[in-house]
Write an enzyme that holds these catalytic residues in place. Structure first.
Site, PDB file in Angstrom:
ATOM      1  N   LYS A 156       2.535  11.145  -3.370  1.00 46.29           N
ATOM      2  CA  LYS A 156       1.472  10.516  -4.141  1.00 46.29           C
ATOM      3  C   LYS A 156       0.525  11.544  -4.756  1.00 46.29           C
ATOM      4  CE  LYS A 156      -1.945   6.900  -3.290  1.00 46.29           C
ATOM      5  NZ  LYS A 156      -2.322   5.943  -2.242  1.00 46.29           N
ATOM      6  N   GLU A 189      -7.455   0.472  -4.155  1.00 43.79           N
ATOM      7  CA  GLU A 189      -7.400   0.409  -2.687  1.00 43.79           C
ATOM      8  C   GLU A 189      -8.708  -0.069  -2.044  1.00 43.79           C
ATOM      9  OE1 GLU A 189      -5.825   4.274  -1.766  1.00 43.79           O
ATOM     10  OE2 GLU A 189      -3.912   3.718  -2.664  1.00 43.79           O
ATOM     11  N   ASP A 208     -13.245   5.330   1.563  1.00 46.20           N
ATOM     12  CA  ASP A 208     -11.799   5.296   1.812  1.00 46.20           C
ATOM     13  C   ASP A 208     -11.226   6.715   1.740  1.00 46.20           C
ATOM     14  OD1 ASP A 208      -9.069   4.929   1.796  1.00 46.20           O
ATOM     15  OD2 ASP A 208      -9.032   3.544   0.101  1.00 46.20           O
ATOM     16  N   ASP A 253       0.878  -1.170   0.000  1.00 52.78           N
ATOM     17  CA  ASP A 253       0.000   0.000   0.000  1.00 52.78           C
ATOM     18  C   ASP A 253       0.913   1.216   0.000  1.00 52.78           C
ATOM     19  OD1 ASP A 253      -1.666   2.114   0.617  1.00 52.78           O
ATOM     20  OD2 ASP A 253      -2.234   1.373   2.605  1.00 52.78           O
TER      21      ASP A 253
END
Ligand code: AMP
Length: 603
Positions: free
Chosen positions: A75, A173, A195, A13
């Site tokens: 990211k 994810e 999420d 992850d």
């Protein structure tokens, strides 16, 4: 004695804030320790003057003390262009340089791309996993936000490769989270995975039945997360500082970083406390905040999760009451205000039983285990987050693969030329939900040449879109008569404006009407153009073959269509075209008869 592990496939992850690596041992996913001996690896890198990187808690500790040598939230920048980052990098204290498509970050006199920096984090995870497993790690499954576009996925894959990892699969994810959730509890039913991470928000609706994890719809915002909550607090404090002593706290990278760090600590404190102190030592600022004050700042940020949730439900054809569970994933979902927001949107108390930090990596490891040939009872069916298509005549996007189509998938469509003797066609590949080309993300352009010269509309060009299980696109085009083919792997420039994906879906809702109108006029024009051109050629014959009043009528209708074409009303164009067609019916018949007579006439 445990069997030794050989050539393992790990699940990673790669998070905005923290990254983790996991591995399934004897059917059970296990989070592997980093080289620092912790489960979480902060996605933070600090550099020495010589450019040597350090990743993890050590680097996190230097975020404030050595802000000019330290980077985080990479990211947010991955797969994005300079223009884009005006919003995505909001609140990030580094110097961004426009690159050739790809954005670069300057740290202590050196420049790096977000891919380079993400690769450094992945390398650190790889080293940690090797230490924990006692064997080299070369293969991995990586996760990305479901809502990542093609360029962000490609950038993630590139970072994996740069880190020396063979990226076997890219998993979304929330889908990974649902795998871990479902495996744990052998659940069935319809679930929503909400999420909210450090920098991205995803919502996925899944159907879990008999080991099948089927994603029904996904939506999100790749520039929304816990960082924005920090930024909202930091902005509030910066305004207070400005009011107090007139200076801009964001102007100094050190103070900026300190402000963000203090804001994050305050936010985290509110997941447990009703009151907390925010202190910026270097600015001599110290204030007690109440949870209510914080929630007031947080609400507008969290409101931005509502629309994507509603659209995902709509795309899945479901009502909130159809869901059997709402699963919360990501650090910020520990906050009561986030849980309340999810409860409000879905009309039910969300499930907070999964470990919000670890569930995604655990799910990636389960997928890795499936790829390794274990766990055969599981099947993952995922979807594309954004529609894919090509540009057609008139500046419109024609979608070949609508969003939420299950992957892997193939779509074919046959297109033709618009001009006589056209020997090449340009294929412009697009991603997004809007009607107009310019409102979507341009992924690639290529030219298919060598089409035999023929009248417009005769050649047939077949365009094939193939989306692999990672959600990455390959396009090919073939002229069917000659069989001439061209295949391209869509290689985005990693540097595209953010306005694109973000605007694409949110704006597609807002501008649906404008889009539809624009599509109408363009389509009407496309249909009318050949009629106009044909009439143009036959106007002279009209006066020879028809009585004058009828020929005048054709001329008038022709001019009326020309005029309608320059306007913006699709219906008017259609009417004028219909009228011209009617007026020329007799003429067309006469021209045809004359042509036939000429060919059969004895010489
Ligand atoms: P993730 O991407 O899931 O690792 O989430 C990272 C985000 O979660 C960052 O914005 C963190 O500040 C935030 N976060 C971590 N722990 C907490 C907590 N206990 N309360 C609120 N936010 C948290």
């Amino acid at each position: 004695m445990a069997t030794p592990i050989t050539d393992p496939i790990v699940g990673i992850d790669l998070g905005t804030t923290n990254s983790l690596v996991a591995f399934v041992r004897d059917g059970v996913p296990e989070i592997l320790s980093s080289r620092e001996g912790r489960t979480l690896l902060p996605s933070v890198i600090t550099f020495s003057d010589e450019g040597v990187p350090v990743v993890g808690y050590a680097a996190k500790g230097r975020k404030v003390r050595d802000a000019s040598h330290t980077v985080f939230s990479m990211k947010r920048l991955l797969g994005r262009g300079f223009e884009d980052l005006k919003t995505a990098a909001q609140g990030l204290p580094y110097k961004l340089l426009p690159g050739e498509g790809i954005v670069k970050i300057e740290i202590a006199g050196r420049t790096y791309t977000p891919i380079d920096l993400s690769a450094m984090i992945l390398k650190e995870l790889k080293l940690g996993a090797e230490k924990a497993l006692g064997t080299p790690v070369r293969r991995a499954v990586l996760t990305v936000p479901a809502y990542f576009n093609d360029s962000q996925r490609q950038a993630t894959r590139a970072a994996g490769r740069l880190a020396g990892l063979d990226v076997l699969r890219i998993v979304n994810e929330p889908t990974a989270a649902s795998l871990a959730y479902g495996l744990d509890r052998k659940r069935q039913g319809l679930i929503a995975v909400y999420d909210l991470g450090g920098g991205t928000f995803d919502i996925s609706i899944l159907k879990l039945h008999d080991g099948i994890f089927e994603v029904l719809a996904t939506h999100g915002d790749t520039a929304l997360g816990g960082d924005d909550l920090d930024f909202a607090i930091a902005k509030f404090v910066a305004e207070q500082l400005r009011a107090r002593d007139g200076r801009d706290a964001f102007a100094s990278p050190e103070l900026h970083a300190e402000l963000l760090e203090a804001a994050e600590a305050l936010k985290i404190a509110f997941s447990e406390r009703e009151e907390a102190i925010l202190e910026i030592a270097s600015a001599g600022y110290r204030t007690t905040f109440t949870r209510a004050q914080f929630e007031q700042l947080a609400r507008p940020v969290l409101e931005r999760t509502r629309q994507p949730c509603l659209r995902a439900l709509q795309d899945a054809g479901l009502k909130p009451s159809d869901l059997s569970d709402v699963v919360l994933v990501g650090g910020p979902t520990r906050l009561a205000v986030v849980q309340r927001m999810a409860a409000e949107i879905f009309g039910r108390t969300p499930n907070t039983s999964v470990h919000p930090d670890e569930v995604v990596a655990a799910g990636a490891a389960i997928q890795a285990d499936i790829l390794a040939g274990n766990n055969k009872d599981f099947l993952l069916l995922d979807v594309v987050p954004l529609s894919l298509g090509i540009e057609t005549y008139g500046g419109l996007m024609s979608a070949l693969i609508p969003r939420n189509t299950r992957i892997p998938t193939v779509a074919r469509e046959v297109f033709t030329t618009f001009a006589d003797k056209q020997t090449g066609v340009d294929i412009h590949v697009l991603q997004g939900e809007r009607e107009r080309v310019e409102d979507n993300r341009s992924l690639a352009r290529f030219k298919l040449g060598g089409i035999p010269p023929q009248p417009a509309g005769i050649p047939r060009v077949e365009v094939i879109f193939l989306i692999d299980a990672d959600g990455i696109l390959q396009v090919s085009a073939k002229e069917l008569k000659t069989g001439r083919e061209q295949t391209i792997e869509v290689r985005p420039s990693y540097g595209l404006t953010d306005t694109e994906v973000e605007k694409m879906l949110s704006a597609s809702a807002v501008n649906a009407e404008a889009d539809v109108e624009f599509r109408k006029i363009v389509e009407a024009r496309n249909d009318a153009e050949p009629v106009l051109r044909a009439t143009e050629k036959s106007l002279k014959q009209a006066y020879r073959l028809l009585p004058k009043d009828e020929a005048d009528e054709v001329q008038r209708r022709y001019e009326a269509l020309q005029q309608a074409m320059s306007g913006k009303d699709g219906a008017k164009v259609r009417e004028a075209c219909y009228a011209l067609n009617r007026a020329t019916a007799k003429l067309a018949d006469l021209i045809m008869k004359e042509a036939v007579a000429q060919t059969v006439e004895p010489r």
